[in-house]
Enzyme design. Structure first.
Site, PDB file in Angstrom:
ATOM      1  N   PHE B 118       0.860  -1.182   0.000  1.00  0.00           N
ATOM      2  CA  PHE B 118       0.000   0.000   0.000  1.00  0.00           C
ATOM      3  C   PHE B 118       0.891   1.224   0.000  1.00  0.00           C
ATOM      4  O   PHE B 118       2.086   1.128   0.280  1.00  0.00           O
ATOM      5  CB  PHE B 118      -0.897  -0.018   1.255  1.00  0.00           C
ATOM      6  CG  PHE B 118      -2.376  -0.077   0.940  1.00  0.00           C
ATOM      7  CD1 PHE B 118      -2.900  -1.155   0.253  1.00  0.00           C
ATOM      8  CD2 PHE B 118      -3.230   0.943   1.338  1.00  0.00           C
ATOM      9  CE1 PHE B 118      -4.258  -1.220  -0.032  1.00  0.00           C
ATOM     10  CE2 PHE B 118      -4.588   0.890   1.058  1.00  0.00           C
ATOM     11  CZ  PHE B 118      -5.108  -0.191   0.376  1.00  0.00           C
ATOM     12  N   GLN B 232      -8.339  14.116   4.316  1.00  0.00           N
ATOM     13  CA  GLN B 232      -7.564  13.378   3.319  1.00  0.00           C
ATOM     14  C   GLN B 232      -8.270  13.300   1.971  1.00  0.00           C
ATOM     15  O   GLN B 232      -9.437  12.904   1.893  1.00  0.00           O
ATOM     16  CB  GLN B 232      -7.298  11.950   3.810  1.00  0.00           C
ATOM     17  CG  GLN B 232      -6.469  11.137   2.816  1.00  0.00           C
ATOM     18  CD  GLN B 232      -5.954   9.846   3.437  1.00  0.00           C
ATOM     19  OE1 GLN B 232      -6.696   8.905   3.671  1.00  0.00           O
ATOM     20  NE2 GLN B 232      -4.662   9.821   3.737  1.00  0.00           N
ATOM     21  N   LEU B 244     -14.423   5.376  -5.366  1.00  0.00           N
ATOM     22  CA  LEU B 244     -12.999   5.147  -5.163  1.00  0.00           C
ATOM     23  C   LEU B 244     -12.490   3.968  -5.976  1.00  0.00           C
ATOM     24  O   LEU B 244     -13.136   2.934  -6.068  1.00  0.00           O
ATOM     25  CB  LEU B 244     -12.767   4.843  -3.679  1.00  0.00           C
ATOM     26  CG  LEU B 244     -11.315   4.539  -3.313  1.00  0.00           C
ATOM     27  CD1 LEU B 244     -10.539   5.822  -3.208  1.00  0.00           C
ATOM     28  CD2 LEU B 244     -11.246   3.763  -2.031  1.00  0.00           C
ATOM     29  N   ARG B 289      -0.719   9.438   0.177  1.00  0.00           N
ATOM     30  CA  ARG B 289      -1.886  10.034  -0.475  1.00  0.00           C
ATOM     31  C   ARG B 289      -1.810  11.546  -0.577  1.00  0.00           C
ATOM     32  O   ARG B 289      -2.207  12.127  -1.583  1.00  0.00           O
ATOM     33  CB  ARG B 289      -3.139   9.665   0.310  1.00  0.00           C
ATOM     34  CG  ARG B 289      -3.432   8.216   0.180  1.00  0.00           C
ATOM     35  CD  ARG B 289      -4.643   7.809   0.964  1.00  0.00           C
ATOM     36  NE  ARG B 289      -4.840   6.386   0.736  1.00  0.00           N
ATOM     37  CZ  ARG B 289      -5.742   5.652   1.365  1.00  0.00           C
ATOM     38  NH1 ARG B 289      -6.526   6.199   2.267  1.00  0.00           N
ATOM     39  NH2 ARG B 289      -5.856   4.372   1.089  1.00  0.00           N
ATOM     40  N   ARG B 392      -3.395  10.109   7.036  1.00  0.00           N
ATOM     41  CA  ARG B 392      -3.516   8.687   7.389  1.00  0.00           C
ATOM     42  C   ARG B 392      -2.837   7.812   6.351  1.00  0.00           C
ATOM     43  O   ARG B 392      -2.975   8.013   5.149  1.00  0.00           O
ATOM     44  CB  ARG B 392      -4.987   8.288   7.470  1.00  0.00           C
ATOM     45  CG  ARG B 392      -5.198   6.806   7.643  1.00  0.00           C
ATOM     46  CD  ARG B 392      -6.664   6.468   7.803  1.00  0.00           C
ATOM     47  NE  ARG B 392      -7.439   6.653   6.601  1.00  0.00           N
ATOM     48  CZ  ARG B 392      -7.745   5.675   5.742  1.00  0.00           C
ATOM     49  NH1 ARG B 392      -7.324   4.451   5.955  1.00  0.00           N
ATOM     50  NH2 ARG B 392      -8.467   5.920   4.680  1.00  0.00           N
TER      51      ARG B 392
HETATM   52  C1  LIG Z   1     -14.581   4.083  -0.382  1.00  0.00           C
HETATM   53  C2  LIG Z   1     -13.738   3.929   0.833  1.00  0.00           C
HETATM   54  C3  LIG Z   1     -12.686   3.032   0.842  1.00  0.00           C
HETATM   55  C4  LIG Z   1     -11.896   2.858   1.969  1.00  0.00           C
HETATM   56  N1  LIG Z   1     -10.896   1.937   1.942  1.00  0.00           N
HETATM   57  C5  LIG Z   1     -10.167   1.729   3.064  1.00  0.00           C
HETATM   58  C6  LIG Z   1      -9.154   0.718   3.093  1.00  0.00           C
HETATM   59  O1  LIG Z   1      -8.934   0.008   2.120  1.00  0.00           O
HETATM   60  N2  LIG Z   1      -8.461   0.541   4.230  1.00  0.00           N
HETATM   61  C7  LIG Z   1      -8.700   1.292   5.348  1.00  0.00           C
HETATM   62  O2  LIG Z   1      -8.051   1.062   6.356  1.00  0.00           O
HETATM   63  N3  LIG Z   1      -9.664   2.247   5.350  1.00  0.00           N
HETATM   64  C8  LIG Z   1     -10.391   2.482   4.231  1.00  0.00           C
HETATM   65  N4  LIG Z   1     -11.358   3.460   4.243  1.00  0.00           N
HETATM   66  C9  LIG Z   1     -11.653   4.167   5.482  1.00  0.00           C
HETATM   67  C10 LIG Z   1     -12.516   3.308   6.385  1.00  0.00           C
HETATM   68  O3  LIG Z   1     -13.317   2.467   5.622  1.00  0.00           O
HETATM   69  C11 LIG Z   1     -13.432   4.129   7.275  1.00  0.00           C
HETATM   70  O4  LIG Z   1     -12.683   5.089   7.936  1.00  0.00           O
HETATM   71  C12 LIG Z   1     -14.090   3.245   8.301  1.00  0.00           C
HETATM   72  O5  LIG Z   1     -14.768   2.181   7.680  1.00  0.00           O
HETATM   73  C13 LIG Z   1     -15.067   3.987   9.194  1.00  0.00           C
HETATM   74  O6  LIG Z   1     -15.692   3.057  10.051  1.00  0.00           O
HETATM   75  P1  LIG Z   1     -16.555   3.507  11.300  1.00  0.00           P
HETATM   76  O7  LIG Z   1     -16.964   2.271  12.024  1.00  0.00           O
HETATM   77  O8  LIG Z   1     -15.822   4.538  12.055  1.00  0.00           O
HETATM   78  O9  LIG Z   1     -17.803   4.223  10.652  1.00  0.00           O
HETATM   79  P2  LIG Z   1     -18.924   3.701   9.579  1.00  0.00           P
HETATM   80  O10 LIG Z   1     -18.654   2.361   9.031  1.00  0.00           O
HETATM   81  O11 LIG Z   1     -19.087   4.828   8.624  1.00  0.00           O
HETATM   82  O12 LIG Z   1     -20.177   3.569  10.477  1.00  0.00           O
HETATM   83  C14 LIG Z   1     -20.816   4.651  11.080  1.00  0.00           C
HETATM   84  C15 LIG Z   1     -22.020   4.135  11.814  1.00  0.00           C
HETATM   85  O13 LIG Z   1     -22.582   5.187  12.575  1.00  0.00           O
HETATM   86  C16 LIG Z   1     -23.955   5.242  12.371  1.00  0.00           C
HETATM   87  N5  LIG Z   1     -24.411   6.614  12.578  1.00  0.00           N
HETATM   88  C17 LIG Z   1     -23.913   7.744  12.043  1.00  0.00           C
HETATM   89  N6  LIG Z   1     -24.624   8.807  12.472  1.00  0.00           N
HETATM   90  C18 LIG Z   1     -25.578   8.329  13.296  1.00  0.00           C
HETATM   91  C19 LIG Z   1     -26.645   8.923  14.045  1.00  0.00           C
HETATM   92  N7  LIG Z   1     -26.890  10.245  14.039  1.00  0.00           N
HETATM   93  N8  LIG Z   1     -27.446   8.122  14.783  1.00  0.00           N
HETATM   94  C20 LIG Z   1     -27.257   6.783  14.786  1.00  0.00           C
HETATM   95  N9  LIG Z   1     -26.275   6.174  14.086  1.00  0.00           N
HETATM   96  C21 LIG Z   1     -25.453   6.944  13.363  1.00  0.00           C
HETATM   97  C22 LIG Z   1     -24.174   4.730  10.971  1.00  0.00           C
HETATM   98  O14 LIG Z   1     -25.475   4.243  10.846  1.00  0.00           O
HETATM   99  C23 LIG Z   1     -23.132   3.625  10.906  1.00  0.00           C
HETATM  100  O15 LIG Z   1     -23.654   2.437  11.461  1.00  0.00           O
HETATM  101  C24 LIG Z   1     -12.152   3.642   3.115  1.00  0.00           C
HETATM  102  C25 LIG Z   1     -13.191   4.552   3.105  1.00  0.00           C
HETATM  103  C26 LIG Z   1     -13.979   4.719   1.976  1.00  0.00           C
HETATM  104  C27 LIG Z   1     -15.071   5.724   2.001  1.00  0.00           C
END
Ligand SMILES: Cc1cc2nc3c(=O)[nH]c(=O)nc-3n(C[C@H](O)[C@H](O)[C@H](O)COP(=O)(O)OP(=O)(O)OC[C@H]3O[C@@H](n4cnc5c(N)ncnc54)[C@H](O)[C@@H]3O)c2cc1C
Ligand code: FES
Lengths: 247, 586
Positions: B118, B232, B244, B289, B392
């Site tokens: 990566f 980022q 993406l 990045r 990151r």
């Molecule tokens: C297209 C893409 C590709 C990526 N690829 C990579 C990768 O290859 N490797 C890597 O390490 N990272 C990658 N990332 C980054 C990584 O995926 C994210 O940072 C990470 O998945 C975020 O996870 P999370 O659990 O913090 O939030 P999320 O998975 O976004 O979950 C948020 C949760 O909060 C809930 N929520 C939000 N607001 C409220 C509210 N007001 N009330 C109730 N519930 C709420 C939502 O319903 C959801 O369940 C990528 C990101 C993207 C967008």
């Protein structure tokens, strides 16, 4: 970019104000590479903020945006306008109760998913210090396809059996049970068989194969059902005809 | 009467971080009552969109020190190094745990877990499940969570406010979307895991749900937001949709060229050119990045980009990888490019441009995932621990969800062991105030502003002034604009006055959250008069360790810009030095 005017006929239903569903037509100026979801978002932002529907990823992976589009269960974020005529009819997925507009009630699926124990029940326990289970690429390949289900429920809408017999556990949940059964690390098949090798399980399926046709991720749930049936039949023979053969 | 739900720990957000926290709680003590609250069904969470992989040291040629150095250098020394050390130590354990729960990691021929290169990494250490790593990680966690009866889910519940009394967080309010009713969760501890806020920008890889709700909730409750100016950009987004194409494309050997078919990265300190199809770690296309996105900006200024109907692009060429490898390792990328842009990477170069991707900043937490507000914890993209610093490293985030999701759970268990209980009368009164406020928004008529109108002004201003390169002048106008929009927000009128699944109301609340977050980004960026990682100032081009080897803390004010404070970065073993991604001496 070329703009095209689309007539979007959207099923509307608000349980607080409507006695039954109705259609509302929106005229939407669309860009060439748009999907149906983009047109819905245009409606929401510019024409009618009261329209409700589910979406998030806009890349066919979160499974939120399944709808009937011109009568076919489809992900609206992957339904390219270029493939449709100028009038497009959008309805909630069939076989599910309507909660509001294009939003359906999916409690039934969530309950069934839970019932098939869609998690690894290890054949042999292993501590973190012992590191990962070994699994060859060939072993991975045996179940990989069935891990790709995004729970979008298109297969439940396409399945004639589920429409008739709501107790049927249905394609996606059975495919997930089969996914774990086929995983070299798993030893939980017997527990899952009690749920899926039953009448509401695989024996309800009549092999129309519509589930696999609509699956946006090529999971092929029909093949999973078929394999579970064959394996269950073998189980039955082992148990009844050659009791000594059950290892 | 508002329904009250009594619980031990309430988790807001059921993505990777929230699910990992829930499982850790259930395993720590099966008697704990756990409420897992999410505005979408868990498997819809945006973790599902992550493609490339998750970093963790596992191979014999790798080491904790190498991962540490890549992370801290990648973060331009803004990472807290004690947190990074903890993260790196826990990472392999968490990824192995996920393997034990059934995650279909891609494998080597001998059956061990495979790793891929990566950007910004000295050695291959990214675990991957083809190019759907986040999807598999999320579904594995969600399906595993079904094993635990003590995890009670509240799907499609939109959290609005934290309930705080006597200086402790004691619960929250959430709208049950199916009924439109506000529910009160009385909890001994709350964990926020609501993900990022990329939707502040118009062109982003982030799904519709990433609106910074949890960040805003904590911020309004008095917890500061940290390092919000570090946003980022991912260098390779599809130009029409922002979808993406994972860094794995370059990890596997894809190259970036400008309109002269020239690998321009060699002109930006990442050369010399490496042979096509033989990527060299930590240089050229495998640079970090921030540097890649910045190089694009310069190419655009020089007129070297390719014009497309969706703006200027450069080209990601993967043709030399061949169909077999692309189908095996990057099948999703092929599917996405072919359907959404009608270009097949097997046969043609794909136009791409930088796209807003990830928030390095977020809710200020310490190494234990605790905030300064007792009883409130946070993990995942919404939190800022900080292991990501100013930029990151790709594939650290998925691992972070696991490591700090679990950490938040264990900290919460420890906290409630001290015998805290919610004060029913006090927080019920607060919940009623919340209800009153939402009702006012709901019922108000005669408003002149629209949600989509304000949202567009916000995203336009953020893109124009708070993007890859920034200036004082631009940021001042962004700050003024966001401030103005926050005032005009009071004049929104909802057209949907019904209760069931009212997305008009939810979008209004989401917009409010984004405006608060956007202001913290813009003000933080204006005040940081240096260039570091993803924060680049044309008027202050150098990194300034003298004055800004510090975290920004933005403190909320209801009708004024945030007050900014600074906090020293924790340095344990790596003193700031030059980030070198040239391949010359490698
Ligand atoms: C297209 C893409 C590709 C990526 N690829 C990579 C990768 O290859 N490797 C890597 O390490 N990272 C990658 N990332 C980054 C990584 O995926 C994210 O940072 C990470 O998945 C975020 O996870 P999370 O659990 O913090 O939030 P999320 O998975 O976004 O979950 C948020 C949760 O909060 C809930 N929520 C939000 N607001 C409220 C509210 N007001 N009330 C109730 N519930 C709420 C939502 O319903 C959801 O369940 C990528 C990101 C993207 C967008
Ligand atoms: S919006 Fe996620 S699948 Fe369509």
């Amino acid at each position: 970019m070329s703009e095209r005017q689309i007539q979007l006929e959207v099923l509307r239903y608000n349980p607080e104000t409507d006695s039954e569903p109705r259609f509302q037509t929106y005229s939407v100026p669309c860009e060439a590479e748009w999907v149906v979801l983009d047109a819905l978002n245009y409606v929401k932002d510019h024409l009618d903020t009261t329209l409700s529907y589910r979406w998030s990823c806009h890349m066919a992976v979160c499974g939120s945006c399944g709808m009937m589009i011109n009568g076919e269960p489809t992900l609206s974020c992957k339904a390219f306008l270029r493939d449709y005529p100028d009038t497009i009819r959008v309805e909630p997925l069939v076989h599910f109760p309507i909660e509001r507009d294009l939003v359906t009630v999916i409690d039934d699926f969530m309950e069934k998913l839970n019932r098939v124990k869609p998690y690894l029940i290890p054949k042999e326990a292993r501590t973190i210090a012992e590191g990962e289970y070994r699994q060859s690429p060939a072993e991975l390949k045996r179940f990989k396809q069935y891990t790709l289900c995004i729970n979008c429920m298109l297969c439940y809408s396409a399945c004639p059996e589920y429409g008739l017999i709501p107790d049927f556990i249905g394609p996606a949940a059975i495919a997930l049970a089969h996914r774990y059964n086929s995983d070299s690390r798993d030893g939980g098949r017997e527990q899952r068989q009690q749920v899926i090798a039953t009448k509401e399980g695989v024996w309800e399926c009549s092999f129309v194969g519509a589930c696999s046709e609509v699956c946006p991720k090529h999971v092929d749930p029909a093949a999973a059902l078929q394999q579970v049936k064959i394996a269950s039949t073998v189980d039955w023979y082992k148990e009844h005809l050659m009791p000594w053969g059950k290892s | 009467m508002m329904e009250k739900i009594q619980t031990d720990v309430a988790i807001v957000g059921a993505g990777g971080a929230g699910l990992r926290a829930a499982i850790a709680l259930a395993e720590a003590d099966p008697k704990l009552r756990i409420s897992l609250i999410s505005k979408v069904y868990p498997m819809r969470s945006h973790t599902c969109a992550a493609e490339g992989g998750a970093a963790g040291v596992i191979k014999p040629d790798d080491s904790m020190d190498l991962h540490f150095n890549d992370t801290v250098g990648g973060g331009d020394w803004l990472c807290d190094q004690d947190a990074v050390e903890y993260f790196i130590k826990e990472a392999p354990k968490e990824l192995t745990q996920l393997e034990h729960w059934g995650c279909p990691w891609s494998r080597e021929a001998d059956g061990s877990v495979a790793v891929r290169p990566f950007g910004g990494m000295k050695i291959k250490r990214t675990w991957f499940a083809a190019d759907k790593t986040g999807f598999h990680l999320l579904h594995t966690l969600f399906q595993t969570s079904l094993k635990y009866p003590s995890i009670q889910r509240f799907d499609e519940h939109y959290a609005t406010d934290l309930l705080v009394d006597a200086g402790r967080c004691q619960g929250l309010t959430a709208i049950e979307m199916r009924s439109g009713q506000l529910r009160q969760f009385q909890a001994k501890a709350v964990i926020i895991t609501t993900g990022g806020a990329g939707r502040m920008f118009p062109f982003t890889t982030n799904g519709a749900i990433k609106t910074g709700d949890g960040m805003a909730m904590a911020y309004r409750a008095g917890v500061s937001l940290k390092d919000m100016e570090f946003v980022q950009y991912h260098p390779t987004g599809l130009p029409n949709t922002g979808i993406l194409l994972t860094e794995g494309c370059r990890g596997e050997g894809g190259i970036l060229v400008n309109k002269h078919n020239y690998r321009y990265l060699q002109d930006y300190g990442m050369g010399p050119e490496t042979p096509i199809g033989q990527p060299v770690l930590k240089t050229m296309e495998l640079g970090p990045r921030d540097r890649l996105s910045q190089a694009f900006w310069h190419e655009q200024k020089k007129g070297n980009t390719v014009p497309t109907p969706w703006g200027d692009c450069v080209l990601l060429d993967m043709r030399h990888l061949g169909e077999k490898l692309i189908d095996e390792r990057l099948p999703f990328v092929r599917e996405l490019a072919t359907s959404y842009l009608q270009k097949d990477p097997v046969h043609e170069p794909i136009p791409i441009r930088p796209v807003v991707h990830y928030m390095m900043g977020g809710i200020h937490t310490d190494i234990n995932a605790a905030t300064v507000l007792p009883g409130l914890f946070a993990a995942g993209e919404c939190a800022c621990v900080t292991i990501n610093g100013a930029n990151r490293l790709g594939s650290n985030s998925l691992t972070e969800l696991l490591v700090f999701g679990k950490r938040a759970a264990l900290s919460a268990v420890e906290y409630i062991g001290s015998g805290v209980t919610p004060n029913d009368a006090a927080i019920t009164k607060q919940a009623e105030r919340v209800q009153g406020r939402i009702r006012t928004l709901f019922e108000k008529s005669g408003g002149t502003e629209s949600i989509s109108g304000l949202r567009k002004e916000m995203t336009d201003s953020m893109e124009e002034h708070a993007g890859i390169y920034r200036t004082a002048e631009g940021l001042q106008s962004a700050c003024a604009k966001i401030g103005e929009l926050r005032l005009r927000y009071a004049d929104i009128e909802l057209h949907d006055k019904t209760n069931v699944y009212n997305t008009d109301l939810l979008q209004a609340l989401e917009l409010g959250a984004m405006l608060d977050c956007a202001e913290a980004v813009a003000v933080g960026a204006l005040e940081r008069k240096e260039s570091r990682g993803a924060h680049q100032r044309l008027d202050f081009e150098a990194r300034d360790d003298q004055n800004y080897l510090k975290h920004t803390l933005a403190h909320y004010h209801p009708n004024e810009p945030p007050r900014i404070e600074y906090l020293d970065v924790v340095i344990t073993k790596s003193q700031p030095s030059v980030r070198d991604y040239s391949g010359a001496k490698k």
